[in-house]
Design an enzyme around this catalytic site. Structure first.
Site, short mmCIF file in Angstrom:
data_model
loop_
_atom_site.label_atom_id
_atom_site.label_comp_id
_atom_site.label_asym_id
_atom_site.label_seq_id
_atom_site.Cartn_x
_atom_site.Cartn_y
_atom_site.Cartn_z
N LYS A 78 0.85 -1.20 0.00
CA LYS A 78 0.00 0.00 0.00
C LYS A 78 0.89 1.24 0.00
CE LYS A 78 -3.89 1.98 2.66
NZ LYS A 78 -4.72 1.82 3.87
N SER A 153 -9.69 1.86 2.96
CA SER A 153 -8.80 2.59 2.08
C SER A 153 -7.78 1.73 1.35
CB SER A 153 -8.07 3.67 2.86
OG SER A 153 -7.18 3.09 3.80
N SER A 177 -9.82 -0.28 7.22
CA SER A 177 -9.20 -0.11 5.90
C SER A 177 -8.50 -1.33 5.32
CB SER A 177 -8.21 1.06 5.93
OG SER A 177 -8.89 2.27 5.84
#
Lengths: 485, 95
Positions: A78, A153, A177
């Site tokens: 990420k 997210s 997330s």
């Protein structure tokens, strides 16, 4: 060979037996990304050259008889986790040119274990969002339905794993997330206990809630990655000085007669019928096939969790994001005066959701409002923590949905921030209490969208939670399903 | 609950943000909606409840004060928008 269908554990076994080379595996995944990621948009950056050279190096090490616990395994990261020499943008304009001079501790650890980094994945700007639509660059699509969001997210990481671009990725979880996108994309996501994994080098959003964790196709793979991510780090004083147990070895532990609780407050208003059905079917499996006892528990302060979270997280964010001032790194918008420079830089560099949260947080911390908002929310946080403490005296695990509905359509919720926030209802309490939350697939909706199940356990109960997840996934075997893309 | 434009401007200044007129109104509305929602926390009596600021009960963490390798100045400054002689450069502060 269908390279993209191998789990991490299978890849590792084949590499160890000499049946495949990391270079071939890495090249095959890079080819798949090249061919298909224009549809999904999971990656912000593919680090092809570095990946191939790391894969080659891994193969050479294996030839020499060397071993590494993750030697030659390709992973995605990420883009809010710092990678030395590779841009780390947090999907924000304000960091679009930022190249970290250091690796996050988790990256250092993965590299030391021989992992190959394929690239950096998309996210909601600064991890603020539940759909990856808040990325300053582009939204990511759900591999199961390109008109739908992958969740957020960590939407890029979850979509990358679901699309078969990699078998494992790192995400971060502040209010869901990792777990919510894993559930929307039909993969596995683990939010470990707060402090289990070092946050050093994770770009801070809400420091008392943030935690890094794995996103994988199987629970077994999540256990494999956690094994090498977990541990105390002197560079993160909030990391727990606690020994790391054998997660893989614990997967087969006997769980019969353990107790599973279902919070009655989680089954009310807002929960879609299909999700509720799948939850019920899963509970049957726990009871009948795994021999666990299922009972109702109560988490009475659940109706206050979203409000508590949306004070605490923005308050911490407003303070953490004060560092983006156009001086040390990132975007600078020139102005003759220092304050003007700050304002112009921040106003042009941050997107609307980030600004909204900075504003809420600043308001909640400002003179005259601190007690009414921030302190009040921190007191209610105590009540939420106590709810879990009481429940875990009665049961070993708490089971719930991950989200009230399967993946929603792109654009459907962007104009209503409050509605978007309310969809975090089942995940945020886990962060407020700092406990373990595992999201894993438990079925599909009529429209063919994945539905997730959440297993929660007390602080440092990863061995038990992963074991329960693993034993469940070996019955439903949903990891055998792949989206057509 | 409503929030005046002046309040939004004040908070924006504290947060070092600025907004266009139209944006300002939308933000005032959205902030008011979110803050009205969180007002439900007021329903709970928390007068005897200690606040939780951290999920794990850890207090000060100490370590030995040892000299260790640090990031070289060049690398630390490499991302700076403007620099000079090993320093960050900012617009003039004193008029």
């Amino acid at each position: 060979m269908e390279w993209h269908k191998f789990s991490l554990t299978m890849q590792l076994e084949m590499l160890e037996k000499g049946e495949i080379k990391s270079l071939d595996l890495t090249q095959a995944l890079l080819n798949r990304i090249k061919e298909k990621d224009s549809k999904i948009k999971a990656f912000l950056k593919v680090t092809e050259e570095q990946a191939l050279s790391a894969a080659e190096k891994a193969d050479r090490r294996r030839e020499k008889g060397e071993k590494g616990p993750l030697l030659g395994l390709p992973l995605a990261i990420k883009d809010n986790i710092c990678t030395k020499g590779i841009p780390t943008t947090c999907a924000s304009k304000i960091l679009s040119n930022f190249i970290p001079p250091f690796d996050a501790t988790v990256i250092e650890k993965l590299k030391a274990c021989g992992a190959v980094i394929l690239g950096k994945t998309n996210l909601d700007e600064f991890a603020m969002g539940s759909s990856t639509e808040n990325s300053a660059f582009f939204p990511t699509k759900n591999p199961w339905d390109l008109e739908r969001v992958p969740g957020g997210s960590s939407g890029g990481s979850a979509a990358a794993v679901a699309a078969g671009f990699c078998a494992g990725a790192l995400g971060s979880d502040t209010g869901g997330s990792i777990r919510q996108p894993a559930s929307f994309c039909g993969v596995v996501g683990l939010k470990p206990t707060y402090g289990r994994v070092s946050r050093y080098g994770l770009v801070a959003f809400a420091s008392s809630l943030d935690q890094i964790g794995p996103i994988t196709r199987t629970v077994k793979d999540a256990a494999l990655l956690l094994q090498y991510l977990a541990g105390h780090d002197p560079k993160d004083s909030t990391s727990a000085p606690k020994e790391v147990p054998d997660y893989l070895g614990a997967l087969k532990m006997d769980l019969r007669e353990k107790k599973v609780g279902v919070p009655k407050e989680y089954l009310g208003e807002g929960l879609e019928e299909e999700v509720k059905e799948k939850l019920k079917e899963s509970l049957q499996i726990f009871k009948e096939e795994l021999g666990l006892e299922v009972k109702e528990v109560s988490l009475p302060h659940t109706p206050y969790a979203v409000a508590t979270y949306y004070i605490i997280a923005p308050a911490e964010a407003s303070s953490n994001l004060a560092r983006y001032d156009g001086v040390k790194y990132g975007l600078r918008v020139e102005a003759p005066d220092l304050i003007e420079m700050y304002k112009k830089t921040r106003s042009q560099g941050f997107g609307p959701e980030v600004k909204r949260r900075i504003m809420i947080g600043t308001y909640a911390l400002s003179a005259g409002y601190y007690d009414a908002y921030y302190k009040k929310a921190s007191q209610v946080r105590t009540l939420i923590v106590q709810d879990f403490q009481k429940a875990f005296k009665e049961v070993d695990f708490i089971i719930s949905p991950v989200a009230p509905s399967p993946a929603f359509k792109i654009g459907e919720r962007v104009d209503d921030p409050l509605k978007m926030y309310l969809s975090d209802i089942y995940t945020i309490s886990v962060n407020l209490a700092g406990i373990v939350g595992l999201s894993l697939p438990c079925g599909f909706s009529q429209k063919g969208l994945p539905i997730g199940l959440q297993i929660m356990g007390p602080h440092f109960s990863e061995p038990q939670v992963l074991a329960l997840g693993h034993q469940f996934e070996e019955i439903v075997k949903l990891y055998e399903k792949y989206p057509e893309i | 609950m409503s929030i005046s434009k002046e309040e939004v401007l004040h908070v924006a200044h504290l947060a070092r943000l600025e907004f266009e007129e139209e944006e300002l109104e939308r933000f005032a509305e959205q902030l008011a909606a979110i803050l009205s929602y969180v007002e439900k926390l007021g329903e709970l009596d928390t007068s005897n409840i200690e606040p939780t600021y951290h999920a794990l009960n850890m207090t000060n963490v100490f370590r030995e004060d040892e000299i260790k390798e640090s990031t070289p100045t060049e690398e630390a400054l490499a991302n700076a928008p403007e620099r000079e002689n090993g320093f960050f450069v900012v617009p003039k502060v004193i008029k």
